[in-house]
Design a protein around this motif. Sequence first.
Motif, PDB file in Angstrom:
ATOM      1  N   GLY A   1      40.557  38.977  37.149  1.00 51.56           N
ATOM      2  CA  GLY A   1      39.798  38.715  38.151  1.00 51.56           C
ATOM      3  C   GLY A   1      40.930  38.954  39.401  1.00 51.56           C
ATOM      4  N   TYR A   2      42.299  38.319  38.615  1.00 50.29           N
ATOM      5  CA  TYR A   2      43.185  39.131  40.390  1.00 50.29           C
ATOM      6  C   TYR A   2      43.178  40.148  40.807  1.00 50.29           C
TER       7      TYR A   2
ATOM      8  N   THR B   1      52.090  37.768  38.475  1.00 49.51           N
ATOM      9  CA  THR B   1      51.261  37.982  37.979  1.00 49.51           C
ATOM     10  C   THR B   1      51.371  39.074  36.943  1.00 49.51           C
TER      11      THR B   1
ATOM     12  N   ALA C   1      39.688  40.090  47.891  1.00 46.86           N
ATOM     13  CA  ALA C   1      39.010  39.822  49.007  1.00 46.86           C
ATOM     14  C   ALA C   1      39.618  38.561  50.277  1.00 46.86           C
ATOM     15  N   GLU C   2      41.018  38.460  49.425  1.00 44.45           N
ATOM     16  CA  GLU C   2      41.645  37.318  49.878  1.00 44.45           C
ATOM     17  C   GLU C   2      42.501  38.031  51.503  1.00 44.45           C
TER      18      GLU C   2
ATOM     19  N   GLN D   1      40.218  41.280  42.254  1.00 43.48           N
ATOM     20  CA  GLN D   1      39.246  41.169  42.786  1.00 43.48           C
ATOM     21  C   GLN D   1      39.622  40.031  43.765  1.00 43.48           C
ATOM     22  N   LYS D   2      40.252  38.968  43.381  1.00 45.43           N
ATOM     23  CA  LYS D   2      40.900  37.747  44.293  1.00 45.43           C
ATOM     24  C   LYS D   2      41.168  38.343  45.484  1.00 45.43           C
TER      25      LYS D   2
END
Lengths: 388, 388, 388, 388
Positions: free
Chosen positions: A369-370, A51, A376-377, A372-373
């Motif tokens: 959004g990485y 990323t 969450a994951e 947040q992703k």
Amino acid sequence: MADKTAVKSALRAQRIETPSWGYANSGTRFKVFGQPGVPRTPEEKIADAATVHRFTGVAPSVALHIPWDQVADFGALARYARDLGVEIGAINTNVFQDEDYKLGSVTNPDPAIRRKATDHLLEAIGIMDATGSRDLKLWFSDGLNYPGQDDLRDRQDRLAEALREAYDRLGDGRRMLLEYKLFEPAFYATDIPDWGTAYAHCVELGPKATVCIDTGHHAPGTNIEFIVAFLLRAGKLGAFDFNSRFYADDDLMAGAADPFQLFRIMYEIVRGDGLGESSGIRFMLDQCHNIERKIPATIRSVMNVQEATAKALLVDRDALRAAQREGNVLEANAVLMDAYNTDVRPLLAEVRAEAGLDENPVAAYHRSGYQQKIEAERVGGRQAGWGA
Amino acid sequence: MADKTAVKSALRAQRIETPSWGYANSGTRFKVFGQPGVPRTPEEKIADAATVHRFTGVAPSVALHIPWDQVADFGALARYARDLGVEIGAINTNVFQDEDYKLGSVTNPDPAIRRKATDHLLEAIGIMDATGSRDLKLWFSDGLNYPGQDDLRDRQDRLAEALREAYDRLGDGRRMLLEYKLFEPAFYATDIPDWGTAYAHCVELGPKATVCIDTGHHAPGTNIEFIVAFLLRAGKLGAFDFNSRFYADDDLMAGAADPFQLFRIMYEIVRGDGLGESSGIRFMLDQCHNIERKIPATIRSVMNVQEATAKALLVDRDALRAAQREGNVLEANAVLMDAYNTDVRPLLAEVRAEAGLDENPVAAYHRSGYQQKIEAERVGGRQAGWGA
Amino acid sequence: MADKTAVKSALRAQRIETPSWGYANSGTRFKVFGQPGVPRTPEEKIADAATVHRFTGVAPSVALHIPWDQVADFGALARYARDLGVEIGAINTNVFQDEDYKLGSVTNPDPAIRRKATDHLLEAIGIMDATGSRDLKLWFSDGLNYPGQDDLRDRQDRLAEALREAYDRLGDGRRMLLEYKLFEPAFYATDIPDWGTAYAHCVELGPKATVCIDTGHHAPGTNIEFIVAFLLRAGKLGAFDFNSRFYADDDLMAGAADPFQLFRIMYEIVRGDGLGESSGIRFMLDQCHNIERKIPATIRSVMNVQEATAKALLVDRDALRAAQREGNVLEANAVLMDAYNTDVRPLLAEVRAEAGLDENPVAAYHRSGYQQKIEAERVGGRQAGWGA
Amino acid sequence: MADKTAVKSALRAQRIETPSWGYANSGTRFKVFGQPGVPRTPEEKIADAATVHRFTGVAPSVALHIPWDQVADFGALARYARDLGVEIGAINTNVFQDEDYKLGSVTNPDPAIRRKATDHLLEAIGIMDATGSRDLKLWFSDGLNYPGQDDLRDRQDRLAEALREAYDRLGDGRRMLLEYKLFEPAFYATDIPDWGTAYAHCVELGPKATVCIDTGHHAPGTNIEFIVAFLLRAGKLGAFDFNSRFYADDDLMAGAADPFQLFRIMYEIVRGDGLGESSGIRFMLDQCHNIERKIPATIRSVMNVQEATAKALLVDRDALRAAQREGNVLEANAVLMDAYNTDVRPLLAEVRAEAGLDENPVAAYHRSGYQQKIEAERVGGRQAGWGA
């Protein structure tokens, strides 16, 4: 004046390696503050590194730390990385976290522990073969807390013996990067405390052994760019671990504490033809993001190195050389400062735009959004720690 | 020449406090190496402290760290200690290990976190009442890792506010000991980085507030005995945290790194009438025995402080004053060195023998079987860690 | 975002004082290298200072050092200065170059020498009256080379006594600036080694006494901007001696060694409302141009301070405060760095042009012929030395 | 336990060289305080050195500094020395006090100045031939005050070239001692800043080139005994310049600032068989007695080195080795400290008495009338200065 096309070309070709452990939790002896979204597996660390590369375009490899990044199939891990657009970089050995290593690893007075530690180095060389990694990076925490605790000279003999065994096992095209550090975790004497010690061992070992400079590992007042220039001249500069510090091995973001110093280091790199791939020098980050978000901090660090590099490339070397030759102290200094004082952010924005990247990698990351992703994951499981 | 009877009397009256956390496991950010026999409860820590006192005769109190030493009934804990022959010493607050304190405790930008931290200080004052402890010892890890991270001046305002609230709650005969530290865990700025900052706050607070000098918390090159002399003159020296260091806050055994410095510190104490109980100065150890056995290391540290004190007491102060007054640099230095170069171990052996103690406390400890006993008994449960 | 008009207005109003001795020859203990054109009299030094002001527009005063700048008629000297467009700034005392001061001046064990030194301070106060100078600047070389050489605490008593006598003689509107220094020329203990010592004496003396920060006088790792913020908050910051250093008191051009640090210092000044005349803070240079031409080096130093100030003024304080309040470490740091990374040279060129000055003061100086003129005219006589 | 006869024999055989310039006036950049009786000629310096030898019995050679000790007939000077009972020791070159050397000597950008400096090295080699001196000692003040001032790498090339030319001119049995220094007089970069740089050049030059360790020339926190152990192991330790420091290159009396460090250094010497004449290591003093009488200060320094050596010889190396091998940290440290804590002054008094010397060399010197004699006789003429 430096040629803008050449400067941009050099900036486009620059490569900065990020460390898998920089995405994990880290802290001080007082406390490790965990962060949401921190990776739990080597694969998740590699995803974070990929990323960073996606947004910066200049971070196409990720360093591993063994056994923190131990997996059953390193070939598969390397393919996983490649699929995400990054390569496996340097393989870092860890011989400081087993109970056995309390009094040292390769320099331990106990031959059995030395054997175990050396075997770990050989294991890492095996991982290089499995992953295609070129570089074995060695940092030893070995040292003493108290005068008299062990024999300083015997420990050099033991160190030399272990390094020799590992060196002789290196395959063709492989290299050994030997790191030094003034202190911590050892508080009286460290077995490779300075560049001179690392250099002397590397010379003794042979051409595959070179020195790795961690910018946070020096005594106060040390002129790091001098070491850079000296090792480049001697053909023994192998790699950097970039980070910054105000006091000791603070492991802050590169360029955060003394951006002028980072510029001077990069100037010596440029002046000594060390920037391009052909130099073989590996530019790595080695940082602990104890309180700040790890991925944007890594992106920011990459950008800081880029900015220092851009300024170094902008130095008017003809003018500098002329002022130096005539002994014009103020003018020579002014030529250097002229480049340092330039705002290179527009230039780097251009370089990024031309490479199809967002001009502002941090903002782009936040929009992506990485974060947040992953928050969450990545729930459950065990977050990777810098020390684990 | 110093009078031997008076010297021995002063040595017999000396008091050195040991810290409960010095008996627990400790380490660096890289690794905490556990040791067998390490205490699992506050009571076991106190038992170890009592053991140190049993063999040295000069360590009759033990400092607590809250919440590391949290118990349901502090009155009972104090009685337990007294039954073993020791008192509860300073109460140390811990406002650096909750997740909330990532960006600071009493200086945190978030008022709710400041409230929580200040409440912890008040809680510790309550524990002082329950245990009969005289001193509240405050060390804050508060600070910044990056320039700009928070406002340096606002943080001073917040610090002053919290200190004031705690100060005003101190009962009669209670004191506040305010510690300073250059860096770590904060790597750019610490909110109480030096003695000047602690001193200024203490003056503002009032007579119950005094400065605590941790000998490992200074910038390189700092003349610690100057600070001792200055604070004694100003009536603002409250306590010591003794330990030694070669580099940063290494927390090695007192006297291990620079025994001459410890002597110079103790000389200023003697010269400034700071040694006796009437001075109110608390002499504490604050060390991390990362690789050495904790109880004998504590005994050794106590002995090192005693030896430095004995040498300081032996200084021929009349001769010194005479040489100083006439500007005889070499002679004045020679008078001081004459005391330092004296082997005071026989004198201390005498003092111990006269007090009914073994002349060699470390050997006596090893013979006592205590170490074997705790290693056998303290199995299972959770060993106390320096950080927990 | 900072308002450009306000920024320019603040830059126009900035005042930087240059030191008379900065135009004289200077060096190290190894060698003083003389330069052509160096002044031989106080008047010639003032002429050089006026020249720096002529090209920079922000250096309208010159500090004197007594007895280096001793003249028969100080009133006439002040008029001479005013005719050239500059005022007499701080009066600096010199109590370190008489044979008498070998073992100290105001802290000397010999009362007669203390008397002589204190009288010199009073003499300097007389010169303030004669010249209209507001500030008495005190730096003492007093200290010890060897442990035991003299009594640390007695020396504080003597220091306090001398300071009190001088303080009480200060006229209305006059001030005392008290400087501290870690070491050199004393190599074991300095009588005012740190800001805490200076601060404590100033508080004891009264409101006319404030601390002077020489940026080269700290232990390694000291966070200078913290001291700035603390003293501003306490109302006890009186002045700066700007210079820069890599190691000890190197006295290089301000901003040459760590321009980011100078920016952080100026940011605290701006944030604490210390920039304007109303703050009473005096911003002085105190440098040794050992190998570079003195006048252009001084101009360059003034410009470096201006650039750091411009960047500090450009900090988006609303954005910074917002990020700080929400604990956004990376964003808060980024806001600060955004200002630092700005190239402020065009802005300062504008400010200069609007003030009728050349946009490039160094180039204008070189074109002016002043250097050639002084080199031709100042032949014969005795060049002023930094130490004479 | 160390054998007392062997210890005394080693102490009797010890050799410490004193420097001619240590008898001359010296000071800081602020002031050189002159002393009565200071020598005015090389002969008078040698007479003082012979006096130190007369009272200590272990200082039978004196180092010269050229051109400070320039004479017309060096053969006659050597005979003069021998007649007084001392030999000419190392020949020190001085390439830092001509105006030409403002920007460097052998690394100067100007080839003509490099030529001149290199010629001076060759001249010193001629003086070695004339005096029978074995060692050429090289310290260069060369370096930079400002980043950009000159090219760091080019300067290494120039340095290597000059060293090579001098090295190749060394006669049989002659040696080159290459000294390093962190900073001063250069304040940004020094051309030989650390042992690693000196070592690398010495390895490149060949077996006659070895490193000289000046104990005051390191960054804060440097572990000097590690360097000693490392260079001994590599066969590249050539000499010491002993002195002590609290801050920078303070040049105080050896053993005055950190006697424990001096002991640790001497322990590594003993452990590495570096003490005897056969090791070829030259133990020199290099100090500045700025405020203390020079001859007794030199005697005291010699005694301090002797005391550290005696303690190092007393280390029970079998017990130490045993404790080290079994990883007994506390015991190993205790064995070392046991020797350090011993009062060796009676032992050294014995050694002296057996050699027909006074047991107290300082007192004997004061009784001898030598000081009064030189103060009376050495009137008029020009006193030698450390810098002249």
